[in-house]
Every structure is written in C-alpha cells, then in structure tokens.
Design an enzyme around this catalytic site. Structure first.
Site, PDB file in Angstrom:
ATOM      1  N   GLY A 109       0.802  -1.216   0.000  1.00 38.49           N
ATOM      2  CA  GLY A 109       0.000   0.000   0.000  1.00 38.49           C
ATOM      3  C   GLY A 109       0.829   1.258   0.000  1.00 38.49           C
ATOM      4  N   ALA A 126       0.706   0.281  -6.373  1.00 38.02           N
ATOM      5  CA  ALA A 126       0.473   1.316  -5.339  1.00 38.02           C
ATOM      6  C   ALA A 126       1.722   2.195  -5.232  1.00 38.02           C
ATOM      7  CB  ALA A 126       0.132   0.677  -4.002  1.00 38.02           C
ATOM      8  N   LYS A 127       2.886   1.552  -5.214  1.00 37.76           N
ATOM      9  CA  LYS A 127       4.134   2.320  -5.105  1.00 37.76           C
ATOM     10  C   LYS A 127       4.364   3.153  -6.374  1.00 37.76           C
ATOM     11  CE  LYS A 127       5.817   0.886  -1.085  1.00 37.76           C
ATOM     12  NZ  LYS A 127       4.526   0.626  -0.405  1.00 37.76           N
ATOM     13  N   ALA A 128       4.009   2.571  -7.540  1.00 37.21           N
ATOM     14  CA  ALA A 128       4.186   3.337  -8.784  1.00 37.21           C
ATOM     15  C   ALA A 128       3.334   4.598  -8.733  1.00 37.21           C
ATOM     16  CB  ALA A 128       3.802   2.477  -9.984  1.00 37.21           C
TER      17      ALA A 128
END
Ligand code: FVH
Length: 302
Positions: free
Chosen positions: A117, A166-168
């Site tokens: 997340g 999510a990180k992108a």
C-alpha cells in the site's frame, strides 16, 4: 488472538494502530524501540515483546516502518519467516514498485498473502474521511481485508492486481507533491518579499483547489489520449509566464532555483516544437527513452 498486528510505531504506525483501536479492533503492536508502544498500551493495545510474538498474535500484519529495507529485515528474521505462512502481510512503508514486487515474491515463497500500500495522508488524518490509502495486490486478498483496512482511511482504493502499482502511483503522486511543495514555498517567499502574509496566500491557494482538480483531470485525459492540439493554454504561454517569474525573483532578490528549473523544462518543450500545444505536452520532453515508458494501460482504479 488479535484482529490485527501493527509493526512499526513511528508517527504513522502509531496513527494506524490508534485507528484500529478506535474501530474496536483487537490490536497488537510491536516497535523496535519499545517505549513508543507505551502510549498505545494505555489506549488499549496489546504490546508484544518481540516481532515474532507480534506476528504470531494476529492473522493480519500491518507493517509501517521507515522503508521497505526495514520491513524486509523484520520479515526475513528467521523467527518471523518461520511463522508468517497463512497470514496476510499489508506493507505500507514507502518504497519502489520493484521493492514491492520483490517482497510479494518473498511472501509467496513463505506461504503468506501480501498486499502493498501507499498512504496519501498525514498521521492526524488517518482513520478519517480525508485519508487515502492505495492498495495493490490480488483482488480476492484485497476483498478479504477491506472491512479491516477501511478503519484506516475514508478512501481505500484497490489499484489492481500488480502488486507494484500502489508504489508506482505513490511515486507519480510524489512527483506532483514535490513541485507543489517547492512551488508553494517559492510563492511564500515572494509574499514575504512583497510584504504579504504567507498564511493568507495558503488560504487563497486552498480556494483554488477546484481549478487544480479540473486541470489534473484534464491533463490526465489529454496525456492518456496523446491529444495535445486543442489547448486551453499553451506551452508557449506557460513558458513566458514562468520565464517572467525568474525575472520577478531576481527583482525581489530571492532565490530563483525553482522557476529557473521550471522555465528550462518548458523552454525545452518550445525548442522541440511543441509551443502551440496544450501545456501538459511538456510530458513529451519528460518521457525519456525507456522502452517501458508507455506500457498498455491495465484497468481502471477510480
Ligand atoms: N509520516 C507521514 O506523514 C508520511 C505520510 C506518507 C507515508 N509515509 C511513510 O510511512 C512510513 C512510516 O513513516 P513514519 O512517519 O511513521 O516514520 P517514523 O516516524 O520515522 O518511524 C519509522 C518506524 O520504523 C522503525 N524502523 C526503522 N528501521 C527499522 C529497523 N531496521 N528495524 C525495526 N524498526 C525499524 C522505527 O523504529 P524505532 O526507530 O522507533 O525503533 C519506527 O517505528 C515511511 O515509509 C514513510 O515514508 C509517512
């Protein structure tokens, strides 16, 4: 057995644990520096004496450490790795899409479910309507955890099955925030130099939020369809405005680092022949040369 274990009790982890407690969840906590757990013990949390004890205590582990390397150092400790199978790890520390995918692969090998997340909220917003958390990973895993994770944020968005996304998206948002933070601060310096109140400037800009919201939606659509030729404002006019901002900064004898950088990017776009196109055609000079720069879009998350 707890409903949830929170590992990492910095400013954000503490806010997450508090939100679970407020939602009536039996919450187990652990932090490397044990004193940080005291305030949560007082609020009703169970405090584990070791990371392994914390992991053993609940079916869902919410991990919010400084970064992904710290998360891995906890998970890969043999005492934890041995008991992680059958549990769900929800990893919320900041990091990269590559790190998220590597942790998901590790968890799969160990027989654990994994969601990654990205938090778009300040600790004080956690648990409230304004907090947003993006979650990536298998849809069924997300669905199984939704009721629990809803305690953390009014906006809990599943961004798709690719666990790196999510990180992108956080990285994409951070690019925007970076310009926003520096741009706002430069504006505040102009206000100071002109005898204007930066607090009033903040209020004024907050009132412009609908304009920015509209611009972001428009830019997203224009870039997604590569249709820059019906501009509301052009690269050339934005370049002229920002070049003027360099002059203004020089006149006021304040730093001109940010407008100089911004003007140079828009100047590159003009030099490349995009002056008459929509202002977000600046994307074309930012795309770089990566073969991955325009992967096919995978689904929709809004
Ligand atoms: N705070 C915020 O507003 C932002 C909002 C956007 C997302 N970030 C990310 O959230 C992660 C945690 O942020 P934080 O603000 O809670 O960070 P700290 O207060 O610095 O707490 C860090 C905790 O991590 C523990 N820790 C660090 N390294 C290790 C390790 N090797 N082993 C075990 N624990 C570790 C640290 O423990 P201690 O120093 O208290 O012993 C803290 O609990 C972060 O990714 C933000 O980018 C927050």
């Amino acid at each position: 057995m707890g409903d949830v274990t929170v590992i990492g009790l910095g400013a954000m982890g503490t806010a997450l644990a508090r939100a679970f407690l407020s939602a009536g969840k039996t919450t187990v906590v652990w932090n490397r520096t044990s004193a940080k757990a005291d305030v949560l013990r007082d609020a009703g949390a169970e405090v584990a004496l070791s990371a392994a004890e914390a992991v053993a205590a609940s079916p869902v582990l919410v991990m919010c450490l400084s970064d992904c390397a710290a998360t891995r150092s906890i998970l890969e400790d043999e005492a934890v790795a041995e008991i992680v199978a059958g549990r769900l790890v929800v990893q919320l520390a900041s990091g990269t899409s590559r790190e998220a995918r590597a942790m998901a692969a590790w968890a799969a090998k160990r027989g654990a479910d994994f969601l990654d997340g990205a938090i778009s909220a300040w600790p004080s917003q956690i648990g409230g309507a304004d907090a947003a958390i993006l979650i990536a990973g298998p849809e069924t895993t997300f669905t199984s955890a939704t009721a629990l994770l809803k305690a953390l944020a009014g906006s809990l968005v599943h961004v798709g099955p690719d666990v790196g996304h999510a990180k992108a998206l956080f990285g994409a948002a951070l690019a925007y925030y970076a310009a926003h933070w520096i741009g706002f601060s430069h504006g505040a310096v102009i206000c100071e130099a002109e005898g204007l109140d930066p607090a009033r400037f903040g209020e004024l800009m907050a009132g412009s939020a609908p304009f920015f919201a509209d611009d972001m939606r428009r830019m997203g659509r224009v870039i997604a369809t590569n249709s820059f030729s019906a501009p509301e404002s052009t690269i050339a006019s934005v370049r002229a405005d920002i070049a003027r901002l360099v002059e203004v900064s020089d006149d006021l004898e304040i730093g001109a680092d940010f407008p100089t950088f911004a003007a140079s990017v828009f100047q590159r776009a003009v030099d490349a022949g995009y002056g008459a196109e929509e202002h977000c055609a600046v994307t074309k000079v930012l795309r770089g040369t990566s073969p991955h720069q325009r992967r096919p879009v995978q689904g929709s998350f809004v």
